[in-house]
Scaffold this active site. Sequence first.
Site, PDB file in Angstrom:
ATOM      1  N   GLU A  55       0.802  -1.185  -0.008  1.00 53.78           N
ATOM      2  CA  GLU A  55      -0.110  -0.139  -0.172  1.00 53.78           C
ATOM      3  C   GLU A  55       0.794   1.221  -0.086  1.00 53.78           C
ATOM      4  O   GLU A  55       0.546   2.193  -0.704  1.00 53.78           O
ATOM      5  CB  GLU A  55      -0.895   0.163   1.186  1.00 53.78           C
ATOM      6  CG  GLU A  55      -1.806  -1.286   1.553  1.00 53.78           C
ATOM      7  CD  GLU A  55      -1.502  -2.484   2.243  1.00 53.78           C
ATOM      8  OE1 GLU A  55      -2.008  -2.883   2.892  1.00 53.78           O
ATOM      9  OE2 GLU A  55      -0.252  -2.502   2.087  1.00 53.78           O
ATOM     10  N   THR A 164      13.351 -43.500  -6.135  1.00 51.32           N
ATOM     11  CA  THR A 164      14.073 -42.346  -6.060  1.00 51.32           C
ATOM     12  C   THR A 164      15.795 -42.368  -6.202  1.00 51.32           C
ATOM     13  O   THR A 164      16.384 -41.448  -6.407  1.00 51.32           O
ATOM     14  CB  THR A 164      13.666 -41.735  -4.696  1.00 51.32           C
ATOM     15  OG1 THR A 164      13.983 -42.365  -3.821  1.00 51.32           O
ATOM     16  CG2 THR A 164      12.190 -41.695  -4.658  1.00 51.32           C
ATOM     17  N   MET A 166      18.904 -45.491  -6.977  1.00 50.97           N
ATOM     18  CA  MET A 166      19.501 -47.080  -6.940  1.00 50.97           C
ATOM     19  C   MET A 166      19.447 -47.669  -5.591  1.00 50.97           C
ATOM     20  O   MET A 166      19.418 -47.170  -4.493  1.00 50.97           O
ATOM     21  CB  MET A 166      20.724 -47.283  -7.688  1.00 50.97           C
ATOM     22  CG  MET A 166      20.642 -46.544  -9.067  1.00 50.97           C
ATOM     23  SD  MET A 166      19.471 -47.403 -10.125  1.00 50.97           S
ATOM     24  CE  MET A 166      20.023 -48.843 -10.441  1.00 50.97           C
ATOM     25  N   SER A 171      21.616 -41.299  -6.767  1.00 50.67           N
ATOM     26  CA  SER A 171      20.476 -40.815  -7.267  1.00 50.67           C
ATOM     27  C   SER A 171      20.716 -39.521  -8.299  1.00 50.67           C
ATOM     28  O   SER A 171      19.657 -39.041  -8.803  1.00 50.67           O
ATOM     29  CB  SER A 171      19.718 -40.354  -6.204  1.00 50.67           C
ATOM     30  OG  SER A 171      20.392 -39.238  -5.405  1.00 50.67           O
ATOM     31  N   TRP A 173      21.781 -38.310 -11.890  1.00 48.46           N
ATOM     32  CA  TRP A 173      20.558 -37.536 -11.782  1.00 48.46           C
ATOM     33  C   TRP A 173      19.399 -38.308 -12.120  1.00 48.46           C
ATOM     34  O   TRP A 173      19.690 -38.700 -13.334  1.00 48.46           O
ATOM     35  CB  TRP A 173      20.929 -36.115 -12.464  1.00 48.46           C
ATOM     36  CG  TRP A 173      21.885 -35.145 -11.600  1.00 48.46           C
ATOM     37  CD1 TRP A 173      23.218 -35.226 -12.092  1.00 48.46           C
ATOM     38  CD2 TRP A 173      21.650 -34.444 -10.508  1.00 48.46           C
ATOM     39  NE1 TRP A 173      23.672 -34.141 -11.367  1.00 48.46           N
ATOM     40  CE2 TRP A 173      22.920 -33.563 -10.233  1.00 48.46           C
ATOM     41  CE3 TRP A 173      20.656 -34.217  -9.823  1.00 48.46           C
ATOM     42  CZ2 TRP A 173      22.927 -32.847  -9.235  1.00 48.46           C
ATOM     43  CZ3 TRP A 173      20.903 -33.478  -8.358  1.00 48.46           C
ATOM     44  CH2 TRP A 173      22.152 -32.719  -8.344  1.00 48.46           C
ATOM     45  N   LEU A 207      20.866 -28.515   0.366  1.00 48.17           N
ATOM     46  CA  LEU A 207      19.734 -27.917   0.349  1.00 48.17           C
ATOM     47  C   LEU A 207      19.487 -26.157   0.459  1.00 48.17           C
ATOM     48  O   LEU A 207      18.638 -25.721   1.160  1.00 48.17           O
ATOM     49  CB  LEU A 207      18.892 -28.496   1.823  1.00 48.17           C
ATOM     50  CG  LEU A 207      18.760 -30.058   1.583  1.00 48.17           C
ATOM     51  CD1 LEU A 207      17.800 -30.353   2.897  1.00 48.17           C
ATOM     52  CD2 LEU A 207      17.695 -30.391   0.527  1.00 48.17           C
ATOM     53  N   GLU A 304      12.183 -32.552   1.647  1.00 47.86           N
ATOM     54  CA  GLU A 304      12.871 -33.151   0.478  1.00 47.86           C
ATOM     55  C   GLU A 304      13.766 -34.500   1.541  1.00 47.86           C
ATOM     56  O   GLU A 304      14.608 -34.017   2.044  1.00 47.86           O
ATOM     57  CB  GLU A 304      13.873 -32.397  -0.005  1.00 47.86           C
ATOM     58  CG  GLU A 304      13.533 -31.229  -0.911  1.00 47.86           C
ATOM     59  CD  GLU A 304      14.469 -30.663  -1.758  1.00 47.86           C
ATOM     60  OE1 GLU A 304      15.232 -31.340  -2.432  1.00 47.86           O
ATOM     61  OE2 GLU A 304      14.389 -29.495  -1.935  1.00 47.86           O
ATOM     62  N   GLY A 306      13.843 -38.766   2.639  1.00 51.69           N
ATOM     63  CA  GLY A 306      13.828 -40.333   2.151  1.00 51.69           C
ATOM     64  C   GLY A 306      12.591 -40.804   2.327  1.00 51.69           C
ATOM     65  O   GLY A 306      11.636 -40.099   2.770  1.00 51.69           O
ATOM     66  N   LEU A 309      10.549 -40.698   6.160  1.00 50.27           N
ATOM     67  CA  LEU A 309       9.995 -39.516   6.667  1.00 50.27           C
ATOM     68  C   LEU A 309       9.037 -39.059   5.858  1.00 50.27           C
ATOM     69  O   LEU A 309       7.937 -38.487   6.210  1.00 50.27           O
ATOM     70  CB  LEU A 309      11.133 -38.391   6.679  1.00 50.27           C
ATOM     71  CG  LEU A 309      10.739 -37.103   7.347  1.00 50.27           C
ATOM     72  CD1 LEU A 309      10.104 -37.089   8.720  1.00 50.27           C
ATOM     73  CD2 LEU A 309      11.978 -36.270   7.278  1.00 50.27           C
TER      74      LEU A 309
END
Length: 381
Positions: A55, A164, A166, A171, A173, A207, A304, A306, A309
């Site tokens: 505003e 997700t 091996m 992983s 990519w 991360l 993000e 495993g 979780l």
Amino acid sequence: MTPSQDIAMMARAIQLAWRGRYSTHPNPRVGCVIARGDLVLGEGWHERAGEAHAEIRALSQAGPDARGATAYVTLEPCSHFGRTPPCSRALIEAGVARVVVASEDPNPSVSGRGLQQLRDAGIRVKDGVLREEAARLNPGFLKRMRNGRPWVRLKMAASLDGRTAMASGESKWITGPESRSDVQRLRAMSDAILTGVNTVLVDDPSLTVRRNELGEIGDATEPSRQPLRLIADRDARTPSGAKILQGGDVHLFCSSEAMSSPAAQDLAALGVTLNGVGWQDSGVNLGQLLDRLGELGVNELLVEAGPTLAGGFIVEGLVDELWLYQAPVFLGSEGRPTARLPFKDMCEKIEWLVTDRRQFGVDTRLILAPKVLSPNSSAGS
């Protein structure tokens, strides 16, 4: 003003608000337009906490022309002194004749007070214009103000056979660079990112939001902060050299017993904030964890993690959105699943609704919401 003019101006205010999608944390994303009829006199959006609200930016642009005009705001103007003065008072002092808002602010320190101040000053107020569209700007802020917990997004990157990584944990990519750039933008939208200690031990992720991988962000304000990094780690097994501990605030959620352990105290000495929460055989008490994040001011949580979780969030019905990036590859039956779900019968299945589907390079991104059955629905129908 006609209803169509109100809708058009509010749509523009919502468009402006989205420019703050990477930068307003922990404040809500808000846009504002000052107009007289079809003529836009000023516009603005909130960019960062502690800086001018939408505003104020719009009024500054409109100047004296704001007197007698209409202000369109995506969220009820604040009525209290925080890090900046109240916007309701600024609108009154500017002499606007009418204020149109998309929705009231559920923040208990505002919650209708801003609109009442405007009415008491003789300003005409209309609310509810494009309410649902504006709510999409701030799902986490609205949820946290209403029930004390953040909006939870669970992100997965998987193969066609739902793997997700091996069996070895390799992983990189699964998905392509276009998907990975989109994940960076998703991280930038988030207040915090949660993972588990096993992911830290196996993948050693940072991360963080990596600007060089963020890609094009259009007219959005540049992100200037890293999201909080959160680790669910009952026994404080996170290594002191883990990448996740570098470059930003980190919170570790361990058992109360582990809080005083030498390992936990070593992490605290590195600047890690320790949080004691309950644990059971299946893992961390997610309800306690989310309540704590609400207290910390986390609006939007990105998970993000495993399969254990991730599965816990799904089974307990704590996922608000599932972001699934699916690559056109197979990883084989020995690969790691997206989530560990202890289902044995078809009646235990959890259904989801696809709210968005689009292509990123060769990958497909699905955004899904949990399917909520109506009272007259049957799970077997």
